[in-house]
Design a protein around this motif. Structure first.
Motif: not given
Length: 191
Positions: A142-164
């Motif tokens: 299911y979509a990212f917005v439907q994920c639980s907080d724990e699942q969202k955090e795992k996804l953020r770690q898998a695809i981190p926003q690395r902007i300098s």
């Protein structure tokens, strides 16, 4: 003959009008929800001298995507002019290809408009959101917005926003430094 009687105009009792208006004001303040703009989540550089801000880091070749906005609002990606609409696809391809070790470097000229800066930021964030959404659908169904907080955090770690973001000292800062040196020389000569 007929005498006209003067009619009295009935008076309105307005003593409680102020009380009622304040009660209505308080009612609407309490019951109304204020939407706040979330804006862009960015960590700004500290307000310290430049020596403390300079941090060198070693980034492997091919892991850096350089974005630059010039004074006219033109966008370049690795020294190649592109349209802002093409940026989302470029960022998605770059992040998918390089994985977690990527870095997106954004440099905006001080004379560039805020509109062009925010359009670039929106495209970058949209690319990350779409990549995370794809991974959520693949991993969880299911979509990212439907994920639980724990699942969202795992996804953020898998695809981190690395902007300098790169901040340059403009000509103004250089002029101030030159003026300071001239004043110091004058003081030494006067003594």
């Amino acid at each position: 003959m007929f005498r006209r009687q003067k009619r009295k105009v009935p008076e309105l009792n307005t003593t409680s009008t102020a009380d009622i208006s304040f009660m209505l004001l308080i009612f609407f303040l309490v019951t109304t929800s204020m939407d706040t703009d979330k804006g862009l989540t960015r960590q700004l550089p500290p307000d310290n001298p430049l020596e403390e801000q300079i941090q060198e880091s070693q980034i492997k070749e091919g892991m850096l995507l350089r974005l630059k906005i010039d004074a006219q609002g033109m966008l370049t990606c690795n020294d190649e002019a592109i349209a802002v609409k093409q940026l989302k696809a470029r960022v998605m391809d770059f992040v998918a290809r390089t994985g977690r070790e990527h870095v997106i470097q954004l440099e905006a000229d001080r004379l560039a408009s805020y509109d062009s800066y925010f359009n670039v930021q929106n495209e970058i964030v949209a690319a990350y959101n779409q990549l995370r959404d794809r991974k959520a659908r693949k991993d969880y169904g299911y979509a990212f917005v439907q994920c639980s907080d724990e699942q969202k955090e795992k996804l953020r770690q898998a695809i981190p926003q690395r902007i300098s973001e790169v901040y340059q000292q403009g000509a103004r800062g250089e002029e101030q430094g030159a003026r300071g040196e001239e004043q110091g020389a004058r003081k030494e000569g006067e003594q």
